[in-house]
Design a protein around this motif. Structure first.
Motif, PDB file in Angstrom:
ATOM      1  N   LEU A   1      51.705  30.721  48.172  1.00 28.75           N
ATOM      2  CA  LEU A   1      50.230  30.741  48.419  1.00 28.75           C
ATOM      3  C   LEU A   1      49.832  30.218  47.078  1.00 28.75           C
ATOM      4  O   LEU A   1      48.942  29.217  46.786  1.00 28.75           O
ATOM      5  N   VAL A   2      50.017  31.026  46.260  1.00 25.07           N
ATOM      6  CA  VAL A   2      49.355  30.808  44.658  1.00 25.07           C
ATOM      7  C   VAL A   2      49.890  29.044  44.265  1.00 25.07           C
ATOM      8  O   VAL A   2      48.983  28.682  43.722  1.00 25.07           O
ATOM      9  N   ARG A   3      51.058  28.916  44.375  1.00 28.17           N
ATOM     10  CA  ARG A   3      51.615  27.356  43.815  1.00 28.17           C
ATOM     11  C   ARG A   3      50.750  26.447  44.848  1.00 28.17           C
ATOM     12  O   ARG A   3      50.542  25.383  44.188  1.00 28.17           O
ATOM     13  N   GLU A   4      50.444  26.784  46.305  1.00 24.28           N
ATOM     14  CA  GLU A   4      50.049  25.710  46.983  1.00 24.28           C
ATOM     15  C   GLU A   4      48.403  25.628  46.675  1.00 24.28           C
ATOM     16  O   GLU A   4      47.886  24.342  47.010  1.00 24.28           O
ATOM     17  N   HIS A   5      47.704  26.546  46.069  1.00 26.04           N
ATOM     18  CA  HIS A   5      46.403  26.658  45.946  1.00 26.04           C
ATOM     19  C   HIS A   5      46.167  26.710  44.517  1.00 26.04           C
ATOM     20  O   HIS A   5      45.224  27.262  44.010  1.00 26.04           O
ATOM     21  N   GLY A   6      47.023  26.248  43.414  1.00 24.94           N
ATOM     22  CA  GLY A   6      46.988  26.091  42.360  1.00 24.94           C
ATOM     23  C   GLY A   6      45.596  25.932  41.433  1.00 24.94           C
ATOM     24  O   GLY A   6      45.112  26.732  40.463  1.00 24.94           O
ATOM     25  N   THR A   7      45.281  24.831  41.893  1.00 26.86           N
ATOM     26  CA  THR A   7      43.767  24.489  41.107  1.00 26.86           C
ATOM     27  C   THR A   7      42.668  25.507  41.589  1.00 26.86           C
ATOM     28  O   THR A   7      41.915  25.889  40.982  1.00 26.86           O
ATOM     29  N   GLN A   8      42.584  25.786  42.877  1.00 25.99           N
ATOM     30  CA  GLN A   8      41.544  26.975  43.487  1.00 25.99           C
ATOM     31  C   GLN A   8      42.062  28.448  42.706  1.00 25.99           C
ATOM     32  O   GLN A   8      41.070  29.075  42.257  1.00 25.99           O
TER      33      GLN A   8
ATOM     34  N   ALA B   1      40.841  28.428  39.130  1.00 27.32           N
ATOM     35  CA  ALA B   1      39.209  28.303  39.081  1.00 27.32           C
ATOM     36  C   ALA B   1      38.611  29.638  39.375  1.00 27.32           C
ATOM     37  O   ALA B   1      37.783  30.153  38.911  1.00 27.32           O
ATOM     38  N   SER B   2      39.308  30.451  40.531  1.00 26.01           N
ATOM     39  CA  SER B   2      38.667  31.526  41.079  1.00 26.01           C
ATOM     40  C   SER B   2      39.158  32.661  40.328  1.00 26.01           C
ATOM     41  O   SER B   2      38.622  33.935  40.101  1.00 26.01           O
ATOM     42  N   PHE B   3      40.614  32.659  40.003  1.00 30.87           N
ATOM     43  CA  PHE B   3      41.214  33.708  39.249  1.00 30.87           C
ATOM     44  C   PHE B   3      42.217  33.511  37.852  1.00 30.87           C
ATOM     45  O   PHE B   3      43.219  33.267  37.742  1.00 30.87           O
ATOM     46  N   PRO B   4      41.265  32.994  36.824  1.00 26.88           N
ATOM     47  CA  PRO B   4      41.783  32.431  35.844  1.00 26.88           C
ATOM     48  C   PRO B   4      42.454  33.410  34.944  1.00 26.88           C
ATOM     49  O   PRO B   4      43.232  33.224  34.224  1.00 26.88           O
ATOM     50  N   ALA B   5      42.243  34.832  34.858  1.00 27.16           N
ATOM     51  CA  ALA B   5      42.882  35.725  34.198  1.00 27.16           C
ATOM     52  C   ALA B   5      44.160  35.880  34.516  1.00 27.16           C
ATOM     53  O   ALA B   5      44.791  35.948  35.560  1.00 27.16           O
ATOM     54  N   ARG B   6      44.965  36.026  33.431  1.00 25.35           N
ATOM     55  CA  ARG B   6      46.486  36.482  33.534  1.00 25.35           C
ATOM     56  C   ARG B   6      46.804  37.821  33.590  1.00 25.35           C
ATOM     57  O   ARG B   6      45.947  38.770  33.420  1.00 25.35           O
ATOM     58  N   SER B   7      47.654  37.955  34.870  1.00 23.06           N
ATOM     59  CA  SER B   7      48.112  39.277  35.189  1.00 23.06           C
ATOM     60  C   SER B   7      48.433  40.098  33.945  1.00 23.06           C
ATOM     61  O   SER B   7      47.961  41.353  33.946  1.00 23.06           O
TER      62      SER B   7
ATOM     63  N   THR C   1      39.569  49.921  25.920  1.00 26.62           N
ATOM     64  CA  THR C   1      38.790  49.649  24.724  1.00 26.62           C
ATOM     65  C   THR C   1      39.120  48.204  24.575  1.00 26.62           C
ATOM     66  O   THR C   1      38.228  47.494  23.750  1.00 26.62           O
ATOM     67  N   LEU C   2      39.935  47.602  25.097  1.00 29.94           N
ATOM     68  CA  LEU C   2      40.339  45.982  25.090  1.00 29.94           C
ATOM     69  C   LEU C   2      39.257  45.190  25.945  1.00 29.94           C
ATOM     70  O   LEU C   2      38.627  45.755  26.837  1.00 29.94           O
ATOM     71  N   PRO C   3      38.991  44.088  25.612  1.00 29.08           N
ATOM     72  CA  PRO C   3      37.874  43.204  26.316  1.00 29.08           C
ATOM     73  C   PRO C   3      38.632  42.989  27.810  1.00 29.08           C
ATOM     74  O   PRO C   3      39.792  42.575  27.840  1.00 29.08           O
ATOM     75  N   TYR C   4      37.883  43.066  28.749  1.00 26.20           N
ATOM     76  CA  TYR C   4      38.399  42.751  30.201  1.00 26.20           C
ATOM     77  C   TYR C   4      38.522  41.203  30.117  1.00 26.20           C
ATOM     78  O   TYR C   4      37.385  40.624  30.166  1.00 26.20           O
ATOM     79  N   PRO C   5      39.661  40.747  30.615  1.00 23.36           N
ATOM     80  CA  PRO C   5      39.747  39.274  30.844  1.00 23.36           C
ATOM     81  C   PRO C   5      39.178  38.488  31.689  1.00 23.36           C
ATOM     82  O   PRO C   5      38.963  37.241  31.519  1.00 23.36           O
ATOM     83  N   GLY C   6      38.683  38.962  32.728  1.00 22.78           N
ATOM     84  CA  GLY C   6      37.832  38.395  33.753  1.00 22.78           C
ATOM     85  C   GLY C   6      38.674  38.479  35.103  1.00 22.78           C
ATOM     86  O   GLY C   6      39.455  39.180  35.457  1.00 22.78           O
ATOM     87  N   ASP C   7      37.984  37.499  36.032  1.00 24.00           N
ATOM     88  CA  ASP C   7      38.797  37.460  37.471  1.00 24.00           C
ATOM     89  C   ASP C   7      40.026  37.076  37.325  1.00 24.00           C
ATOM     90  O   ASP C   7      40.417  36.261  36.627  1.00 24.00           O
TER      91      ASP C   7
ATOM     92  N   THR D   1      51.683  29.176  35.695  1.00 26.28           N
ATOM     93  CA  THR D   1      51.014  28.385  36.733  1.00 26.28           C
ATOM     94  C   THR D   1      50.536  29.277  37.796  1.00 26.28           C
ATOM     95  O   THR D   1      49.469  28.750  38.455  1.00 26.28           O
ATOM     96  N   SER D   2      50.886  30.492  38.037  1.00 29.52           N
ATOM     97  CA  SER D   2      50.487  31.437  38.906  1.00 29.52           C
ATOM     98  C   SER D   2      49.739  32.269  38.562  1.00 29.52           C
ATOM     99  O   SER D   2      49.946  33.733  39.020  1.00 29.52           O
TER     100      SER D   2
END
Length: 245
Positions: free
Chosen positions: A190-197, A200-206, A217-223, A242-243
């Protein structure tokens, strides 16, 4: 709640369900009586119109929960109102999805000091979130999904819940969304299929999310998407860069 305790589950379900039914019947009674009086129609007239004794309409207005939905719908129709049966998810299920429960437990195991955790937290607009995480820096809304079929639906729901949280905290408070998934073949595809989406929506790495959850205390990386092994996936590598790994 463990599924090997059916008597406890049954008792809790009956108590909770009956309590909600009484509350609903009470609210319905108040609204129905107010509308009937505003319309200028008597209980007898409503009962006659739908073919029941006027005492049934009295029972409705006394919040009797045993009056059935068919009678209520007909009585509403007489007054020009719609009768609707709806449900709202507001708390944890009393019979847990075992896979979901394992993911929640593993998520909790990743969270270090400095985070305040609230499970099945209510949000404005009769909404709730699986895990509400709060630090001095930000709020993180975590949705835990054991099986995702349509990624775009989860994305819309999460961002709608973010809007509800911003309504509560104000636009000055940073609110991030977090989708917690097991790294199954289906989810990776699913993640590969919607890679661009996804980018854009979930840019932060796991990996960055895990680090920030372990150390507030670390900065939170985002969505982002947080890959959390369930059971069989425990030894599987997380998806590649890429996922949003």
């Amino acid at each position: 709640m463990p599924t090997n305790e059916p008597a406890i589950i049954r008792r809790a379900v009956i108590q909770q369900g009956d309590r909600e039914l009484r509350r609903t019947a009470f609210r319905f009674a108040e609204d129905f009586r107010e509308l009937r009086l505003r319309t200028g129609v008597s209980q007898r007239a409503v009962g006659h119109a739908i073919g029941v004794d006027p005492s049934v309409i009295t029972r409705i207005e006394r919040a009797d929960p045993t009056v059935g939905p068919a009678i209520r719908a007909r009585a509403c129709a007489v007054l020009g109102a719609d009768f609707r049966m709806q449900l709202y998810r507001e708390r944890a299920a009393l019979i847990y999805d075992a896979a979901h429960a394992r993911l929640v437990e593993r998520l909790l195991g990743l969270i270090g000091p400095g985070w305040r955790v609230n499970l099945e937290a209510p949000l404005p607009g009769r909404r709730s979130i699986d895990a509400h995480l709060e630090s001095r820096r930000c709020v993180v809304l975590g949705e835990v999904e054991s099986r995702v079929r349509r990624l775009e639906e989860i994305q819309r729901e999460l961002h709608s819940k973010r809007d509800a949280a911003i309504e509560r905290y104000g636009a000055d408070r940073r609110v991030h969304v977090l989708l917690v998934l097991p790294p199954t073949h289906r989810h990776r595809a699913l993640v590969r299929e919607h890679g661009t989406q996804v980018a854009a929506s979930f840019p932060a790495r796991s990996s960055s999310i895990k680090a920030a959850l372990a150390d507030a205390t670390l900065p939170y990386p985002g969505d982002g998407i947080l890959w959390v092994p369930g059971s069989a996936e425990a030894s599987s590598p997380s998806p590649g860069p890429t996922s949003t790994s």
